[in-house]
Write an enzyme that holds these catalytic residues in place. Structure first.
Site, short mmCIF file in Angstrom:
data_model
loop_
_atom_site.label_atom_id
_atom_site.label_comp_id
_atom_site.label_asym_id
_atom_site.label_seq_id
_atom_site.Cartn_x
_atom_site.Cartn_y
_atom_site.Cartn_z
N ARG A 154 -14.06 -7.74 0.17
CA ARG A 154 -13.19 -7.40 1.30
C ARG A 154 -12.64 -5.97 1.16
O ARG A 154 -12.15 -5.56 0.12
CB ARG A 154 -12.03 -8.40 1.35
CG ARG A 154 -11.07 -8.20 2.51
CD ARG A 154 -9.88 -7.33 2.15
NE ARG A 154 -8.95 -7.19 3.29
CZ ARG A 154 -7.93 -6.35 3.31
NH1 ARG A 154 -7.67 -5.59 2.29
NH2 ARG A 154 -7.16 -6.28 4.37
N VAL A 155 -12.72 -5.22 2.23
CA VAL A 155 -12.13 -3.88 2.28
C VAL A 155 -11.22 -3.81 3.50
O VAL A 155 -11.58 -4.29 4.58
CB VAL A 155 -13.23 -2.79 2.39
CG1 VAL A 155 -12.61 -1.41 2.52
CG2 VAL A 155 -14.17 -2.85 1.19
N THR B 25 0.06 1.29 6.88
CA THR B 25 0.22 0.11 6.03
C THR B 25 0.37 -1.10 6.92
O THR B 25 1.06 -1.04 7.93
CB THR B 25 1.42 0.24 5.08
OG1 THR B 25 1.67 -1.04 4.48
CG2 THR B 25 2.69 0.69 5.80
N GLY B 26 -0.30 -2.18 6.56
CA GLY B 26 -0.21 -3.38 7.39
C GLY B 26 -1.41 -4.26 7.17
O GLY B 26 -2.22 -4.01 6.28
N ASP C 151 -8.16 -1.46 5.85
CA ASP C 151 -8.15 -0.22 6.64
C ASP C 151 -7.89 1.03 5.81
O ASP C 151 -8.29 2.14 6.21
CB ASP C 151 -7.05 -0.32 7.72
CG ASP C 151 -5.68 -0.48 7.07
OD1 ASP C 151 -5.54 -1.34 6.16
OD2 ASP C 151 -4.74 0.22 7.46
N THR D 256 0.84 -1.19 0.00
CA THR D 256 0.00 0.00 0.00
C THR D 256 0.88 1.24 0.00
O THR D 256 1.99 1.21 0.53
CB THR D 256 -0.84 -0.05 1.29
OG1 THR D 256 -1.79 -1.09 1.13
CG2 THR D 256 -1.53 1.24 1.60
N1 ASP Z 1 -3.49 -2.16 4.72
C1 ASP Z 1 -3.72 -2.72 3.42
C2 ASP Z 1 -4.97 -3.56 3.43
O1 ASP Z 1 -5.14 -4.32 4.37
C3 ASP Z 1 -2.60 -3.55 2.93
C4 ASP Z 1 -1.25 -2.89 2.89
O2 ASP Z 1 -0.94 -2.08 3.76
O3 ASP Z 1 -0.46 -3.20 2.00
O4 ASP Z 1 -5.74 -3.53 2.50
#
Ligand code: ASP
Length: 309
Positions: A204-205, A227-228, A207, A176
């Site tokens: 699916r969504v 991000t996570g 954060d 992300t």
């Molecule tokens: N936070 C993002 C999600 O769960 C994924 C990411 O940070 O790469 O959609």
């Protein structure tokens, strides 16, 4: 004098150290530097933090290296569904989109939701209809095709598993993207954009498009882009949690973001990181993974482009 600053990330799911070649590292760092410079030059010329974070995120969305825009991962249906959110800390206006396809720069659409609609969050078909009213043209699937990412998807398609780019067991390559900035007026803003998780389904969504979870901005406290593993970041209301620790416990930007990433989110096994700025131009970029593609710059001469700890 007001310090201007910007911090960006390209995801907390970096390639494990042994797999990173010098050439690839250079490619990532160049992409980060380009996004950083694009956002910073706007700030330096008196532009707003909202425009700066939108610009930096657009540059990252246009790179195939990150899981957003051009580099978005594949869903279970072999399509791309993207999410984005932008928020500005002065008025606390926000715009977000989710489950959109074919849009080159989802962050622009989120910004249009904020500035040109009566709403905050548009999803799926409705968001696409709104895009049409704003004159967006659609890119076809080939624009979003990436061989590595397709291979990632082929490995788990037809299974129940979905995969974060951050999966620690996997060679995590994409992530992300996000940006936060403080402009010369002392206004902060945050922007985040993502393709979500490989093989995701059921609408699916994560954060990233959710105000308070993956993205938040408030002049009183800070601007945050996360991000996570989205499921954990939603449950932890991570971005707002950092803001609350500053507002109600009087923590500094650094203390609050360290507390959330290296303590509170770990308590529920959440992995990831964030970038943050406050209205004084301070910057924090904590993460609890092996690395996080990240960069920052301010008017006091600080400039960093980093991947690992
Ligand atoms: N936070 C993002 C999600 O769960 C994924 C990411 O940070 O790469 O959609």
């Amino acid at each position: 004098m007001q310090t201007i600053s910007i911090a960006i990330h390209g995801g907390a799911g970096t390639l494990v150290k042994g797999m990173m070649t010098p050439a690839l590292e250079k490619e990532y760092k160049t992409a980060l530097q380009n996004a950083l410079d694009a956002g910073y030059v706007l700030l330096k010329n008196g532009g707003t933090s909202v425009d700066a974070v939108a610009k930096a995120v657009c540059v990252l969305e246009d790179s195939h290296l990150f899981n957003a825009g051009k580099g978005a991962v594949f869903t279970a249906e072999e399509t791309h569904e993207m999410d984005a959110c932008i928020m500005e800390g002065n008025t606390r206006n926000a715009g977000a989109v989710s489950l959109i396809s074919g849009i080159k720069n989802p962050i622009k659409l989120a910004k249009d939701v904020m500035e040109k609609s009566e709403h905050v969050f548009l999803a799926g078909k409705g968001a696409m209809e709104f895009a049409k009213t704003q004159g967006y043209s659609l890119k076809d699937a080939s624009y979003f095709y990436d061989e590595f990412r397709h291979k990632q998807w082929l490995e788990i398609k037809d299974t129940d598993s979905f995969q974060l780019d951050h999966a620690s067991k996997k060679d995590s390559k994409f992530g992300t993207v996000g940006a936060v900035a403080c402009d010369s007026f002392g206004n902060v803003a945050a922007a985040t954009s993502t393709g979500g998780m490989t093989n995701k389904r059921f609408g699916r969504v994560g954060d990233s498009p959710m105000v308070g979870a993956g993205n938040y901005a408030n002049n009183k406290t800070c601007a945050i882009s996360c991000t996570g593993s989205g499921e954990f970041f939603i449950r932890g209301v991570v971005a707002y949690d950092v803001s609350c620790l500053m507002e109600f416990k009087g923590m500094s930007l650094n203390e609050a973001s360290e507390e959330v990433i290296n303590k509170r989110i770990l308590e529920i096994n959440g992995d990831g990181g964030l970038v943050a700025v406050d209205a004084n131009g301070n910057i924090a970029m904590p993460f609890n993974t092996e690395g996080m593609y990240r960069a920052c710059k301010n008017s006091k001469g600080l400039e960093e482009v980093l991947i690992y700890k």
